[in-house]
Design an enzyme around this catalytic site. Structure first.
Site, PDB file in Angstrom:
ATOM      1  CE  LYS A  83      38.948  -1.646  52.802  1.00 21.47           C
ATOM      2  NZ  LYS A  83      37.766  -1.755  53.768  1.00 21.47           N
ATOM      3  CE  LYS A 108      45.462  -5.388  58.779  1.00 22.51           C
ATOM      4  NZ  LYS A 108      44.174  -5.316  59.770  1.00 22.51           N
ATOM      5  CE  LYS A 166      37.198  -8.271  56.324  1.00 22.62           C
ATOM      6  NZ  LYS A 166      37.434  -7.750  57.561  1.00 22.62           N
TER       7      LYS A 166
HETATM    8  P1  ADP Z   1      41.050  -7.370  58.439  1.00 17.32           P
HETATM    9  O1  ADP Z   1      42.615  -6.956  58.474  1.00 17.32           O
HETATM   10  O2  ADP Z   1      41.326  -8.761  58.518  1.00 17.32           O
HETATM   11  O3  ADP Z   1      40.129  -7.029  57.329  1.00 17.32           O
HETATM   12  P2  ADP Z   1      39.734  -5.518  60.080  1.00 17.32           P
HETATM   13  O4  ADP Z   1      40.306  -4.341  59.409  1.00 17.32           O
HETATM   14  O5  ADP Z   1      38.241  -5.926  59.869  1.00 17.32           O
HETATM   15  O6  ADP Z   1      40.550  -6.739  59.898  1.00 17.32           O
HETATM   16  O7  ADP Z   1      39.927  -5.165  61.371  1.00 17.32           O
HETATM   17  C1  ADP Z   1      39.045  -5.478  62.729  1.00 17.32           C
HETATM   18  C2  ADP Z   1      39.446  -5.176  63.919  1.00 17.32           C
HETATM   19  O8  ADP Z   1      40.660  -6.205  64.250  1.00 17.32           O
HETATM   20  C3  ADP Z   1      40.324  -3.670  63.925  1.00 17.32           C
HETATM   21  O9  ADP Z   1      40.300  -3.072  65.320  1.00 17.32           O
HETATM   22  C4  ADP Z   1      41.826  -4.205  63.701  1.00 17.32           C
HETATM   23  O10 ADP Z   1      42.749  -3.307  64.136  1.00 17.32           O
HETATM   24  C5  ADP Z   1      42.170  -5.490  64.344  1.00 17.32           C
HETATM   25  N1  ADP Z   1      42.872  -6.333  63.703  1.00 17.32           N
HETATM   26  C6  ADP Z   1      42.830  -6.976  62.238  1.00 17.32           C
HETATM   27  N2  ADP Z   1      43.802  -7.485  62.082  1.00 17.32           N
HETATM   28  C7  ADP Z   1      44.623  -7.504  62.900  1.00 17.32           C
HETATM   29  C8  ADP Z   1      45.987  -8.175  63.383  1.00 17.32           C
HETATM   30  N3  ADP Z   1      46.683  -8.742  62.302  1.00 17.32           N
HETATM   31  N4  ADP Z   1      46.443  -7.796  64.460  1.00 17.32           N
HETATM   32  C9  ADP Z   1      45.909  -7.167  65.380  1.00 17.32           C
HETATM   33  N5  ADP Z   1      44.588  -6.467  65.137  1.00 17.32           N
HETATM   34  C10 ADP Z   1      44.178  -6.927  64.163  1.00 17.32           C
HETATM   35 NA    NA Z   2      41.047  -4.465  56.709  1.00 19.05          NA
END
Ligand code: ADP
Ligand code: NA
Length: 330
Positions: A114, A198, A201
């Site tokens: 980050k 993956k 956001k």
């Molecule tokens: P992002 O990657 O959108 O920033 P976060 O890191 O805030 O999402 O993740 C919040 C929760 O959602 C965590 O428990 C994470 O493991 C799950 N998560 C995020 N993206 C995925 C995905 N593409 N597939 C499965 N689980 C996910």
């Molecule tokens: Na994330």
């Protein structure tokens, strides 16, 4: 017999959660309520690390809580609160930061990633100490299990290390050491536009399925999902990541196995699969979206749920913090 304590949280850093958050986290949270003592938080203090606009942050915190509730987090059985409502999170974080080595904190790979994106001058000390605040979130509630994705494993290890360090230093169990395991294998959802990355956001907007999106937008994104030049509908993560992602999404939401879907779509075209996936996604999300709209339209109900959650969380957190204060000499 008491049920194992579970803690999990997400940051309010977007208006809408996405299908990866739903299938990878929220849906498990809802299932865990059955046989666990579950505590779920919207970690708004963590969201400050990306310097959001104040009004936007406030709105997103409530909107994220509304999405937890709409997905099935039940305030009658589980605890739901905003992190900033419980002051003990930052209080414990300070004590834990004094137990964390600078080098140890510097090895956190998510900070490195980050910070590289924000530039070393742009990244705040808060972003650097983020995993310590996360450790406080977990340890305050004597959490046994933390259902998080693979990307959070290193942070969870830090929480375990800090708990053990504190206990060893005082020579007794002051806080519960959480289990490092990811409680249940969950579906990993990939970006529709780049199905080897993956869904996130911080990825492509066109690759996201957002829980609060208009059904027409969702259907269009799924219709435009990147597939391959082949025509066979078959699960093969390596050779056919786009088709495999669509099959995973369908299977996770419909409950039909991937093998049964392959049989059902034998001889059919990618377009057929996309229509079927869009239908099952829209059908799942429609009631969720409706409930979020209701909750946001009647703010008193949501505020009461969050106030009650914060009260109950504070009681537990105050007990833990008192033990820790005593143990470290405060
Ligand atoms: P992002 O990657 O959108 O920033 P976060 O890191 O805030 O999402 O993740 C919040 C929760 O959602 C965590 O428990 C994470 O493991 C799950 N998560 C995020 N993206 C995925 C995905 N593409 N597939 C499965 N689980 C996910
Ligand atoms: Na994330």
């Amino acid at each position: 017999v008491s049920r194992p304590r579970v803690f999990s949280a997400m940051q309010p850093t977007a208006d809408s959660l996405h299908l990866g958050n739903y299938l990878g986290a929220l849906r498990q949270w809802v299932a865990l309520q059955e046989d666990h003592d579950a505590i779920y938080s919207v970690v708004d203090l963590h969201a400050l690390t990306v310097s959001p606009d104040p009004a936007v942050l406030r709105h997103r915190s409530r909107l994220t809580a509304a999405q937890y509730l709409a997905a099935g987090v039940d305030p009658a059985r589980s605890l739901l609160f905003l992190q900033s409502h419980v002051a003990q999170h930052t209080q414990l974080a300070w004590i834990l930061s004094c137990l964390t080595g600078f080098g140890e904190a510097s090895r956190m790979t998510q900070f490195k990633d980050k910070a590289a994106r924000q530039g070393s001058e742009g990244a705040s000390v808060g972003l650097f100490t983020y995993p310590i605040l996360m450790a406080a979130d977990i340890l305050l509630y004597d959490t046994a299990l933390v259902p998080v994705g693979e990307d959070q494993r290193q942070h969870l290890e830090l929480a375990r290390d800090l708990a053990q360090r504190l206990n060893t230093r005082v020579g007794r169990e002051v806080v519960t050491v959480p289990e490092a395991s990811i409680v249940r294998a969950t579906a990993k959802i990939y970006d529709l536009a780049e199905p080897t990355a993956k869904m996130s956001k911080s990825g492509h907007a066109s690759g996201l399925i957002e829980l609060l999106d208009d059904p027409k937008v969702i259907a269009k994104r799924i219709r435009s999902a990147v597939t391959d030049a082949d025509t066979v509908i078959r699960f093969d993560r390596e050779a056919k990541p786009g088709v495999s992602n669509l099959l995973t999404i369908h299977s996770a939401l419909s409950g039909t196995s991937v093998a049964d879907l392959e049989a059902e779509f034998a001889g059919k075209m990618y377009g057929h699969l996309k229509v079927a996936v869009a239908d099952v996604v829209v059908e799942t999300l429609a009631p969720l979206r409706e409930r979020v709209t209701e909750l946001m339209a009647a703010p008193d109900e949501l505020d009461a749920i969050l106030a009650d959650g914060a009260d109950r969380a504070r009681t537990i957190a105050a007990g833990t913090l008192a033990r820790v204060y005593d143990a470290v000499g405060l």
